[in-house]
Design an enzyme around this catalytic site. Structure first.
Site, PDB file in Angstrom:
ATOM      1  N   GLU A   1       0.921  -1.081  -0.113  1.00  0.00           N
ATOM      2  CA  GLU A   1       0.087  -0.102   0.005  1.00  0.00           C
ATOM      3  C   GLU A   1       0.994   1.359  -0.010  1.00  0.00           C
ATOM      4  O   GLU A   1       0.882   2.284   0.842  1.00  0.00           O
ATOM      5  CB  GLU A   1      -0.903  -0.101   1.157  1.00  0.00           C
TER       6      GLU A   1
HETATM    7  C1  TNX Z   1      -4.493  -4.017   4.495  1.00  0.00           C
HETATM    8  S1  TNX Z   1      -2.826  -6.462   4.229  1.00  0.00           S
HETATM    9  C2  TNX Z   1      -3.055  -3.728   5.259  1.00  0.00           C
HETATM   10  C3  TNX Z   1      -3.107  -3.361   6.509  1.00  0.00           C
HETATM   11  C4  TNX Z   1      -4.240  -3.365   7.097  1.00  0.00           C
HETATM   12  C5  TNX Z   1      -5.144  -4.277   6.560  1.00  0.00           C
HETATM   13  C6  TNX Z   1      -6.413  -4.543   7.745  1.00  0.00           C
HETATM   14  C7  TNX Z   1      -1.752  -5.240   4.197  1.00  0.00           C
HETATM   15  C8  TNX Z   1      -0.384  -5.632   3.585  1.00  0.00           C
HETATM   16  N1  TNX Z   1      -1.983  -3.946   4.347  1.00  0.00           N
HETATM   17  O1  TNX Z   1      -2.295  -2.196   6.377  1.00  0.00           O
HETATM   18  O2  TNX Z   1      -4.177  -3.287   8.749  1.00  0.00           O
HETATM   19  O3  TNX Z   1      -5.515  -4.456   5.309  1.00  0.00           O
HETATM   20  O4  TNX Z   1      -7.228  -5.903   7.069  1.00  0.00           O
END
Ligand code: TNX
Length: 524
Positions: free
Chosen positions: A336
């Site tokens: 992300e």
């Molecule tokens: C996505 S999964 C994220 C996290 C969040 C999560 C909540 C991922 C690699 N990144 O930053 O906590 O969703 O489900």
């Protein structure tokens, strides 16, 4: 017997049916087929072993590790049985004995497999390595009546059904996960979770140690990461402060290792770094500290890719973390990174992935790292909900290995259904049958089983506060993921899993472990 030899000689899976002679297990004792995760081969036989006041635990002479496994088994069995269960290296043949022996000399057992044999005189667990003895003792605990998990004395007979089990894992990596950043879980809570996950032969615990809302591991060369980033007011809603000192972390590593669990530390970058930038504004491009964040937004922070300060910081953190981490993996996040341009992301990973190797560790990151050519000797954690991902599939052809955590199957922070009071739902609702209903070896097009190291069940903490919250989301779905990681695909069977889970529930109750009483399961 001859059918079994023939099948083995032909290299076929051996499915051994109970013989006509095999009596039902003694009353209150689980059948050999009741174990979670399902063992590779189970051969029930007649007879049973009675654990009694004279039983001794004999461990491989000369092996401190085998003795330690024996001592742990004794500590698990003493409170409910009230028996002394001495741990010894040699025993008189007349005493009922639980033996934990090395030198199984059976290559298919690998490092974690074991052979367990139960007859009227003895329970014998043989393995190539102490890890296999530990796995075998976890199976044995499940073969004793459920009251074995009572923290206080129970007057009853303690029988184990006769027969044998040969067992070894499908995948080398079976992981659980805790998000220390969104809410700091204390060392005692982490240990409580290790106790529970190791019962299901989970062998890695991934700790998410830094994110926008908090920094949770002491780094000596950048002390404000924890004094500011782990201080009061950090965490989601400002109610999850705290951090692990290096002494805490080393103690957790030791505690986990005694249960054959390897700690995998994660520092998420180049995104998810707001807490670090609040502590050290020089980690931003304009040198201005951003405001602390306690909300649950993602994708807004980025390290400054063009600044040498960034790489000094990253190398210091990787070096210090690698020095206190005996396990092979160091997770560098990489998910992300929406505030980092694609070109900057590649620049960053080309410099940082090799740094992990420089400090002797295998780089591990979320599946976005597959975009970088430098990921070919790294491990990508597949969290995508799609069953095709050309970028990851292409990386796999270059050598990248994969750990499967598809968010719509393996994310323990997803709600079970719309009424679940905790958790999120961005990847959907995940009831037990959904968590169990996929095959890591075939789930994603272009990621063959040969590229897959195993599975991991992330449990993000945006909505979680206490160990009760963690347990409620993890159980009973974590055993589903554990079975996908450990058991041969040929054993996969929902009705069987559901019935074994239903019988297991009272054990959590006896151990005071909170769990979600899923309506999909007939709880006993
Ligand atoms: C996505 S999964 C994220 C996290 C969040 C999560 C909540 C991922 C690699 N990144 O930053 O906590 O969703 O489900």
């Amino acid at each position: 017997m001859s059918r079994m030899f023939l099948a083995a000689a032909l290299g076929l899976p051996v499915v051994v049916a109970p013989t006509a002679a095999s009596a039902a297990p003694p009353s209150g004792s689980p059948a050999l087929t009741s174990v979670i995760p399902a063992p590779a081969e189970v051969s029930p036989a007649s007879g049973s072993f009675r654990l009694g006041p004279l039983t001794v635990i004999r461990t491989q002479s000369g092996s401190a590790a085998a003795k330690a496994v024996g001592e742990q088994l004794a500590r698990a069995l003493r409170p409910s049985t009230g028996y002394p269960l001495p741990v010894v290296a040699i025993t008189p043949r007349v005493l009922p004995t639980i033996s934990l022996l090395l030198g199984a000399n059976e290559s298919r057992l690998g490092d974690e497999g074991y052979r367990l044999q139960v007859d009227a005189r003895a329970v014998t667990i043989r393995a190539n390595k102490p890890a296999g003895l530990f796995a075998g003792t976890q199976t044995l605990l499940q073969l004793l009546p459920k009251e074995i998990d009572s923290p206080t004395f129970v007057r009853r007979s303690w029988n184990v059904a006769g027969g044998s089990i040969v067992d070894f894992p499908r995948f080398a990596y079976r992981g659980a996960f805790m998000d220390e950043a969104r809410h700091f879980h204390t060392p005692a809570e982490i240990k409580a979770y290790i106790d529970e996950i190791s019962r299901f032969k989970i062998n890695h615990l991934h700790l998410h140690l830094a994110d926008d809302q908090g920094w949770r591991i002491q780094i000596d060369s950048w002390p404000k990461l924890t004094t500011v980033g782990g201080g009061p007011g950090t965490g989601v809603d400002g109610v999850g402060p705290g951090f692990l000192t290096k002494a805490d972390y080393r103690d957790l590593v030791r505690y986990a290792a005694a249960r054959y669990v390897t700690i995998v530390p994660e520092i998420d970058m180049p995104g998810h770094v707001n807490a670090a930038q609040v502590a050290y504004p020089e980690l931003t491009c304009d040198g201005v500290a951003p405001p602390p964040r306690t909300d649950t937004e993602v994708g807004y922070s980025s390290l400054c890719i063009s600044s040498e300060t960034t790489y000094r910081f990253v190398e210091d953190v990787i070096r210090e973390l690698a020095a206190i981490t005996p396990g092979p993996y160091l997770h560098i996040g990489g998910d992300e990174a929406h505030a980092t341009t694609d070109a900057d992301y590649l620049t960053f990973q080309q410099r940082v992935l090799p740094l992990v190797t420089k400090y002797g560790k295998t780089a591990y990151g979320w599946n976005e790292i597959a975009k970088s050519p430098a990921s070919s000797n790294a491990v990508a954690q597949y969290w995508d909900t799609a069953t095709t991902n050309p970028t990851v599939a292409a990386a796999v052809t270059r050598g990248t290995k994969v750990i499967m955590s598809p968010a719509n199957k393996a994310y323990l922070d997803m709600k079970y259904d719309r009424n679940t009071p905790l958790g999120l739902s961005w990847a959907g609702y995940i009831e037990v049958q959904t968590a169990y209903g996929w095959d890591p070896g075939t789930h994603v097009t272009g990621i063959p089983e040969s590229a897959i190291l195993g599975v991991e069940a992330p449990l993000w903490s945006e909505t979680l506060r206490s160990i009760d919250d963690i347990e409620f989301m993890a159980f009973p779905r974590l055993p589903a993921i554990a079975e996908l990681g450990w058991s041969p695909a040929t054993t996969h069977d929902w009705p069987s899993f559901a019935s074994r889970l239903g019988a297991y529930g009272p054990r959590w109750t006896l151990r005071d472990v909170n769990f979600y009483p899923s309506p999909q399961i007939t709880w006993q």
